[in-house]
Write a protein that holds these residues in place. Sequence first.
Motif, PDB file in Angstrom:
ATOM      1  N   GLY A 148       0.811  -1.208   0.000  1.00 23.60           N
ATOM      2  CA  GLY A 148       0.000   0.000   0.000  1.00 23.60           C
ATOM      3  C   GLY A 148       0.839   1.250   0.000  1.00 23.60           C
ATOM      4  N   GLU A 149       0.170   2.388  -0.067  1.00 26.96           N
ATOM      5  CA  GLU A 149       0.865   3.662  -0.205  1.00 26.96           C
ATOM      6  C   GLU A 149       1.686   4.023   1.022  1.00 26.96           C
ATOM      7  N   SER A 150       1.402   3.415   2.175  1.00 22.09           N
ATOM      8  CA  SER A 150       2.158   3.720   3.399  1.00 22.09           C
ATOM      9  C   SER A 150       3.409   2.864   3.545  1.00 22.09           C
ATOM     10  N   LEU A 151       3.636   1.955   2.609  1.00 18.28           N
ATOM     11  CA  LEU A 151       4.822   1.098   2.665  1.00 18.28           C
ATOM     12  C   LEU A 151       6.063   1.929   2.374  1.00 18.28           C
ATOM     13  N   ASP A 152       7.080   1.804   3.208  1.00 17.02           N
ATOM     14  CA  ASP A 152       8.315   2.569   3.025  1.00 17.02           C
ATOM     15  C   ASP A 152       9.426   1.760   2.361  1.00 17.02           C
ATOM     16  N   PHE A 153       9.640   0.532   2.822  1.00 19.51           N
ATOM     17  CA  PHE A 153      10.709  -0.300   2.284  1.00 19.51           C
ATOM     18  C   PHE A 153      10.258  -1.755   2.274  1.00 19.51           C
ATOM     19  N   VAL A 154      11.041  -2.575   1.577  1.00 20.45           N
ATOM     20  CA  VAL A 154      10.912  -4.022   1.705  1.00 20.45           C
ATOM     21  C   VAL A 154      12.260  -4.574   2.142  1.00 20.45           C
ATOM     22  N   ALA A 155      12.221  -5.777   2.711  1.00 17.22           N
ATOM     23  CA  ALA A 155      13.435  -6.445   3.187  1.00 17.22           C
ATOM     24  C   ALA A 155      13.194  -7.945   3.131  1.00 17.22           C
ATOM     25  N   PRO A 156      14.248  -8.743   3.250  1.00 20.89           N
ATOM     26  CA  PRO A 156      14.085 -10.198   3.211  1.00 20.89           C
ATOM     27  C   PRO A 156      13.122 -10.690   4.288  1.00 20.89           C
ATOM     28  N   GLY A 157      12.182 -11.570   3.908  1.00 19.34           N
ATOM     29  CA  GLY A 157      11.221 -12.051   4.878  1.00 19.34           C
ATOM     30  C   GLY A 157      10.888 -13.520   4.792  1.00 19.34           C
ATOM     31  N   THR A 158      11.269 -14.181   3.703  1.00 19.88           N
ATOM     32  CA  THR A 158      10.877 -15.573   3.497  1.00 19.88           C
ATOM     33  C   THR A 158      12.018 -16.523   3.825  1.00 19.88           C
ATOM     34  N   GLN A 159      11.693 -17.522   4.651  1.00 17.36           N
ATOM     35  CA  GLN A 159      12.669 -18.540   5.050  1.00 17.36           C
ATOM     36  C   GLN A 159      13.952 -17.905   5.588  1.00 17.36           C
ATOM     37  N   ILE A 160      13.773 -17.099   6.620  1.00 16.50           N
ATOM     38  CA  ILE A 160      14.897 -16.421   7.262  1.00 16.50           C
ATOM     39  C   ILE A 160      15.394 -17.280   8.424  1.00 16.50           C
ATOM     40  N   TYR A 161      16.669 -17.582   8.401  1.00 20.07           N
ATOM     41  CA  TYR A 161      17.302 -18.403   9.438  1.00 20.07           C
ATOM     42  C   TYR A 161      17.807 -17.494  10.534  1.00 20.07           C
ATOM     43  N   SER A 162      17.353 -17.734  11.765  1.00 16.18           N
ATOM     44  CA  SER A 162      17.768 -16.870  12.860  1.00 16.18           C
ATOM     45  C   SER A 162      17.669 -17.612  14.186  1.00 16.18           C
ATOM     46  N   THR A 163      18.052 -16.936  15.230  1.00 16.85           N
ATOM     47  CA  THR A 163      18.035 -17.495  16.577  1.00 16.85           C
ATOM     48  C   THR A 163      16.607 -17.784  17.024  1.00 16.85           C
ATOM     49  N   TYR A 164      16.469 -18.716  17.980  1.00 13.96           N
ATOM     50  CA  TYR A 164      15.150 -19.135  18.423  1.00 13.96           C
ATOM     51  C   TYR A 164      15.257 -19.599  19.864  1.00 13.96           C
ATOM     52  N   MET A 165      14.147 -19.941  20.456  1.00 16.58           N
ATOM     53  CA  MET A 165      14.172 -20.507  21.797  1.00 16.58           C
ATOM     54  C   MET A 165      14.542 -21.981  21.720  1.00 16.58           C
ATOM     55  N   ASP A 166      14.889 -22.565  22.844  1.00 18.81           N
ATOM     56  CA  ASP A 166      15.314 -23.961  22.874  1.00 18.81           C
ATOM     57  C   ASP A 166      14.154 -24.886  22.515  1.00 18.81           C
TER      58      ASP A 166
END
Length: 552
Positions: A291-309
């Motif tokens: 939409g018109e209020s969107l400022d940027f895009v960034a990686p969002g699909t299948q992002i590997y990152s830290t998690y809880m145990d």
Amino acid sequence: MKNFPLHLLLSVLFLVTWFPISVGAEGTMDTEEADRYIIGFEQSIDLNVLEKTEYTLHHEYEGIQAISASLDRTAVHTLQNDPRIAWIEEDQKVTADRQVRNWGFSSVGADTTKKLKVNGSGVKVAVIDTGINRDHPDLKVAGGKNFVDDVNSYEDDNGHGSHVAGVINAQDNGLGTLGVAPAASMYAVKALDSDGIGNEADVIAGIDWAIQNGMDIINLSLTSPQSSTGLEKIIKKARDQGIFVIAASGNDKSGNGQLTKDVMYPARYDSVIGVGAIDEDETIAEYSYQGESLDFVAPGTQIYSTYMDTEEGNYAHMSGTSMAAPYVSGIIALYKSQFPDLTYLEITNLLNKHVKDLGVKGKDKTYGEGLIQAPISLFIDLKASDWFTPFVNELSQSQMIKGYPDYTFRPQGDITRQEVITLIGRALELNGEKRDTMYTDVTKYHYGSGYIASATSREIVTGYPDQTFKPEANITRADVAVMVYRAFDIPASNERVFEDVDPDKYYYEAIHSLANEDIITGYSETEFKPLKPITRAEFSSILAKTLNGSLR
């Protein structure tokens, strides 16, 4: 008539339980029978308006003159007519849209920033979410606050907050993954419960806490379908104090994100940087709100990152605009770390200037300004597309060159004889101690006097017949070629390349020796323009190529 908006959502989504502090005219309110509201006051907070109403107080927001409380819905009509009340709205729920290494790091250009040793140091980032796993070996939490219950812990009991935090701040320790800004100070503000759901009032309290504790950046990987007066006010207060508030655009679980009229709240507010998600092929993710209020895009699909145990370990792949928002938070941390004196607007302009444009040219409803990019240089006036940027980066990384106090490099500016000799002297590790020289116009008070004296003794440079050096004079392309040729072990060559370089001139061999080593280039295959002043960008490329053959 006052508005009573719906629940908030997150962009990998969540809800919050609460254990309130009890206050009321007749004692504790039965919260199972009460509704939660956020109440704004015309002037200062005045709890006397509730003296005839049973209620349970949850938060006081001095910054926006409001409170959150549980009370019977029948009391709301009376409060609406009280002149001391400015607005009342239902306390919405907030959630995080969960879909379930890291390609995103390279996609936003963080590889270059890492080489430049820009890492977010000195910047404080608040992640308002489900908490952060404080015992994770790849996360470093500087502090935080729990607004979900009265337990004095901001430990993550869901995983979403830890995943978001890792995108920003996973440590550069050889483990698991690497965050965009690993040296930033990360604060866990727990406003969502173990189900990833929370009350809007707790989120407002978290933002208020972030303001009071001097955060530079607030990450909100959460969304709501409707606006909220209280949330909008507290976010505007943060923005007015120069705090960057970044929010996810929202996840459309039907997969028809491209059909949405605009992003969700709070990303839709003018005071917020709204972030959508892209896939690895840099196309908009099907779930990402637009939409018109969107400022940027960034990686969002299948992002590997830290998690809880979990049984599968303490890392995970997750998808959603929740994962995209922290990329922007991390990148802003890099800009603030590298350029600490720049204003909110100046950093925003840099983000827009260096963005990778996707979709139609310019800003659009699908990609906003485009794919966010990390700083590509230590200077604000260089672009990724500039031919000389890799050479300037090479020299600035080794701390051989520095820019101006305003963070510019001024690549097209001329460079002086003193500057060139100083840089060559640093590269050769000559004695740069300031001292008097044989030249009448170079004394120990000149910053380059030591290098000029050392270079003269090494016969790298000579002065003029009148025993002057003219340290502040602009230097020509020919003289730079001569100095570099004399200073470094460059194989000699008299093979003629440039027709405008006279074989009888003192610089003929130097120019063609450097040209045959691909250290210098001309304006064309046959034209060098030896007497033209050299620019800072041109000299940087020559010196970097001389020192590092891999850049040739």
